[in-house]
Design a protein around this motif. Structure first.
Motif, mmCIF file in Angstrom:
data_model
loop_
_atom_site.group_PDB
_atom_site.id
_atom_site.type_symbol
_atom_site.label_atom_id
_atom_site.label_comp_id
_atom_site.label_asym_id
_atom_site.label_seq_id
_atom_site.Cartn_x
_atom_site.Cartn_y
_atom_site.Cartn_z
ATOM 1 N N GLN A 64 1.353 -36.479 38.006
ATOM 2 C CA GLN A 64 0.065 -37.167 37.999
ATOM 3 C C GLN A 64 -0.967 -36.428 38.840
ATOM 4 O OE1 GLN A 64 0.754 -41.172 39.257
ATOM 5 N NE2 GLN A 64 1.868 -41.759 37.364
ATOM 6 N N GLU A 65 -0.556 -35.911 39.999
ATOM 7 C CA GLU A 65 -1.493 -35.152 40.833
ATOM 8 C C GLU A 65 -1.955 -33.878 40.124
ATOM 9 O OE1 GLU A 65 0.523 -34.439 44.462
ATOM 10 O OE2 GLU A 65 0.422 -36.539 45.162
ATOM 11 N N GLU A 66 -1.040 -33.200 39.470
ATOM 12 C CA GLU A 66 -1.437 -32.003 38.739
ATOM 13 C C GLU A 66 -2.416 -32.328 37.609
ATOM 14 O OE1 GLU A 66 2.125 -30.167 37.412
ATOM 15 O OE2 GLU A 66 2.750 -29.474 39.413
ATOM 16 N N ASP A 67 -2.162 -33.438 36.912
ATOM 17 C CA ASP A 67 -3.090 -33.840 35.851
ATOM 18 C C ASP A 67 -4.456 -34.177 36.422
ATOM 19 O OD1 ASP A 67 -1.018 -33.493 34.124
ATOM 20 O OD2 ASP A 67 -0.496 -35.636 33.983
ATOM 21 N N GLN A 68 -4.488 -34.855 37.588
ATOM 22 C CA GLN A 68 -5.762 -35.208 38.200
ATOM 23 C C GLN A 68 -6.537 -33.962 38.613
ATOM 24 O OE1 GLN A 68 -6.860 -38.191 38.230
ATOM 25 N NE2 GLN A 68 -8.752 -37.874 39.385
ATOM 26 N N ARG A 69 -5.823 -32.985 39.206
ATOM 27 C CA ARG A 69 -6.505 -31.745 39.608
ATOM 28 C C ARG A 69 -7.060 -30.995 38.395
ATOM 29 N NH1 ARG A 69 -2.192 -31.335 43.421
ATOM 30 N NH2 ARG A 69 -1.056 -29.969 42.007
ATOM 31 N N MET A 73 -7.996 -32.320 35.592
ATOM 32 C CA MET A 73 -9.139 -33.067 35.074
ATOM 33 C C MET A 73 -10.392 -32.816 35.913
ATOM 34 S SD MET A 73 -9.332 -37.151 34.373
ATOM 35 C CE MET A 73 -7.781 -37.056 33.490
ATOM 36 N N GLU A 74 -10.224 -32.813 37.242
ATOM 37 C CA GLU A 74 -11.371 -32.545 38.109
ATOM 38 C C GLU A 74 -11.914 -31.135 37.897
ATOM 39 O OE1 GLU A 74 -10.052 -33.263 42.022
ATOM 40 O OE2 GLU A 74 -9.998 -35.468 41.812
ATOM 41 N N ALA A 75 -11.005 -30.164 37.732
ATOM 42 C CA ALA A 75 -11.456 -28.797 37.493
ATOM 43 C C ALA A 75 -12.236 -28.689 36.181
ATOM 44 C CB ALA A 75 -10.265 -27.838 37.477
ATOM 45 N N MET A 76 -11.755 -29.380 35.145
ATOM 46 C CA MET A 76 -12.461 -29.351 33.858
ATOM 47 C C MET A 76 -13.832 -30.020 33.971
ATOM 48 S SD MET A 76 -9.279 -30.219 31.331
ATOM 49 C CE MET A 76 -10.322 -30.292 29.893
ATOM 50 N N MET A 77 -13.910 -31.137 34.703
ATOM 51 C CA MET A 77 -15.199 -31.805 34.873
ATOM 52 C C MET A 77 -16.169 -30.933 35.654
ATOM 53 S SD MET A 77 -13.955 -35.698 35.637
ATOM 54 C CE MET A 77 -15.635 -36.264 35.850
ATOM 55 N N GLU A 78 -15.666 -30.224 36.676
ATOM 56 C CA GLU A 78 -16.528 -29.334 37.446
ATOM 57 C C GLU A 78 -17.056 -28.196 36.580
ATOM 58 O OE1 GLU A 78 -18.611 -28.207 40.774
ATOM 59 O OE2 GLU A 78 -17.422 -30.020 40.417
ATOM 60 N N GLN A 79 -16.192 -27.638 35.762
ATOM 61 C CA GLN A 79 -16.639 -26.569 34.869
ATOM 62 C C GLN A 79 -17.690 -27.068 33.885
ATOM 63 O OE1 GLN A 79 -13.213 -24.874 33.002
ATOM 64 N NE2 GLN A 79 -12.408 -23.968 34.879
ATOM 65 N N SER A 80 -17.487 -28.255 33.323
ATOM 66 C CA SER A 80 -18.477 -28.788 32.386
ATOM 67 C C SER A 80 -19.799 -29.087 33.087
ATOM 68 C CB SER A 80 -17.933 -30.066 31.746
ATOM 69 O OG SER A 80 -17.698 -31.047 32.732
ATOM 70 N N ARG A 81 -19.758 -29.558 34.362
ATOM 71 C CA ARG A 81 -20.981 -29.820 35.100
ATOM 72 C C ARG A 81 -21.751 -28.538 35.374
ATOM 73 N NH1 ARG A 81 -18.740 -31.861 39.119
ATOM 74 N NH2 ARG A 81 -18.555 -33.975 38.295
ATOM 75 N N LYS A 82 -21.021 -27.493 35.761
ATOM 76 C CA LYS A 82 -21.686 -26.207 35.998
ATOM 77 C C LYS A 82 -22.304 -25.664 34.717
ATOM 78 C CE LYS A 82 -18.772 -24.755 39.886
ATOM 79 N NZ LYS A 82 -17.787 -23.769 40.351
ATOM 80 N N ARG A 83 -21.574 -25.790 33.600
ATOM 81 C CA ARG A 83 -22.111 -25.304 32.338
ATOM 82 C C ARG A 83 -23.365 -26.074 31.944
ATOM 83 N NH1 ARG A 83 -18.053 -26.442 29.628
ATOM 84 N NH2 ARG A 83 -16.833 -24.572 30.079
ATOM 85 N N ARG A 84 -23.389 -27.408 32.211
ATOM 86 C CA ARG A 84 -24.554 -28.215 31.871
ATOM 87 C C ARG A 84 -25.752 -27.826 32.733
ATOM 88 N NH1 ARG A 84 -22.591 -32.702 33.110
ATOM 89 N NH2 ARG A 84 -21.386 -32.981 31.216
ATOM 90 N N LEU A 85 -25.505 -27.546 34.016
ATOM 91 C CA LEU A 85 -26.604 -27.122 34.885
ATOM 92 C C LEU A 85 -27.178 -25.787 34.436
ATOM 93 C CD1 LEU A 85 -25.162 -28.119 38.382
ATOM 94 C CD2 LEU A 85 -26.996 -29.237 37.106
ATOM 95 N N ILE A 86 -26.308 -24.863 34.036
ATOM 96 C CA ILE A 86 -26.793 -23.557 33.567
ATOM 97 C C ILE A 86 -27.611 -23.715 32.289
ATOM 98 C CG2 ILE A 86 -26.056 -21.324 32.650
ATOM 99 C CD1 ILE A 86 -23.657 -21.514 34.559
#
Length: 327
Positions: A188-193, A195-208
């Motif tokens: 579960q911890e690995e899945d959470q990490r 998911m957070e990494a994917m959300m961070e990447q999508s946020r950075k892509r949206r800002l760019i």
């Protein structure tokens, strides 16, 4: 050629089948046949291993003076694949198998030998019991005694294993449950990490993407200018929109307001006659002077920025009228 496929042949009237000489062949004649090795064997001459299923061109003959329930026994001759030594074996219809006769030894037949030995012992015992009743009683006594000894030995082995092996099954199950729970939490911890990494990447892509786009900047409510009156938003729009309207009004003209040439039309009013001048003419405004005055007013009004309110248009109309009267 016409008789090539005919089934019935012509027999002359004087045909006598008894006069046909019979073909005399020896009883131990041999035929060449194609067969596979019936079992694994090893050549005695060179030690070559011949596995089961290897194909040979063998010679077959009928064994003389050997029958089993009226069935003939055949002998086969093959050659070793390495030294070409002759190997022979026969059929065994009694055991539905083959027996090695000469030139090689049969491999992997320990189980077969054991079964044959058991059959031999059982047959001897049955022959003894058939004619001797006391032998039957002795054999039963021996069997019962042997069975009791086997059970006692088995019980001793069980007790010995119980004394030496003290296994706590509850502790093993508890440890297994704990390990499974830790494994589940780790997953579960690995899945959470992830998911957070994917959300961070999508946020950075949206800002760019937002920084690269040419869309209008979104105004934060805290950055908006505070207006003194609630109706001030009707008089002035956003800065960018107001600049676009002003540039459009300069180049083309205001669409919602009246035309700038509306000042050329002046309402005609009765004017009081003035005293005549020195040359004797009445002082009345000429049409040429009125047109010139209106053109001047239009030029001055075009220099000013047009407003969207109707009151400003009304004020301009009154100014032009006063100026024409004064002139």
């Amino acid at each position: 050629m016409s008789e090539r496929k005919v089934l019935n042949k012509y027999y002359p009237p004087d045909f006598d089948p008894s006069k046909i000489p019979k073909l005399k062949l020896p009883k131990d004649r041999q035929y060449v046949v194609r067969l596979m090795a019936p079992f694994n064997m090893r050549c005695k001459t060179c030690g070559e291993y011949i596995y089961k299923g290897k194909k040979f061109n063998a010679r077959k003959e009928t064994v003389q003076n050997e029958l089993y329930l009226g069935l003939p026994i055949f002998r086969f001759y093959i050659k070793c694949t390495r030294c070409l030594a002759e190997i022979t074996f026969k059929t065994d219809p009694e055991n539905t198998d083959y027996t090695m006769e000469h030139g090689a030894t049969r491999n992997f037949q320990a189980e077969k030998l054991l079964e044959e030995e058991e059959k031999r012992v059982q047959k001897e015992r049955e022959d003894e019991e058939l004619n001797n009743p006391m032998k039957v009683l002795e054999n039963r006594t021996k069997d019962s005694k042997l069975e009791m000894e086997v059970l006692e030995n088995l019980q001793e082995l069980k007790e010995l294993n119980q004394r030496q092996a003290n296994v706590d099954f509850e502790a093993m199950l508890q440890q297994y449950r704990v390990s499974e729970e830790e494994k589940r939490q780790r997953e579960q911890e690995e899945d959470q990490r992830e998911m957070e990494a994917m959300m961070e990447q999508s946020r950075k892509r949206r800002l760019i993407e937002d920084s690269d786009s040419d869309e209008e900047p979104i105004l934060v409510p805290s950055q908006l200018s505070i207006r003194p009156k609630p109706t001030a938003i009707l008089e002035e729009g956003p800065p960018l929109k107001r600049q676009k309207l002003e540039s459009w009004d300069r180049s083309v003209g205001a669409l919602a307001s009246k035309s700038k040439l509306a000042g050329l039309v002046v309402a005609k009013k009765p004017v009081a006659q003035k005293p005549s001048s020195s040359n004797g003419h009445v002082g009345s405004p000429t049409p040429s002077t009125g047109i010139l005055q209106s053109l001047k007013e239009a030029d001055t009004s075009s220099l000013r920025l047009p407003s969207s309110s109707s009151l400003s248009q009304l004020g301009a109309y009154s100014d032009s009228e006063d100026s024409s009267n004064s002139g």
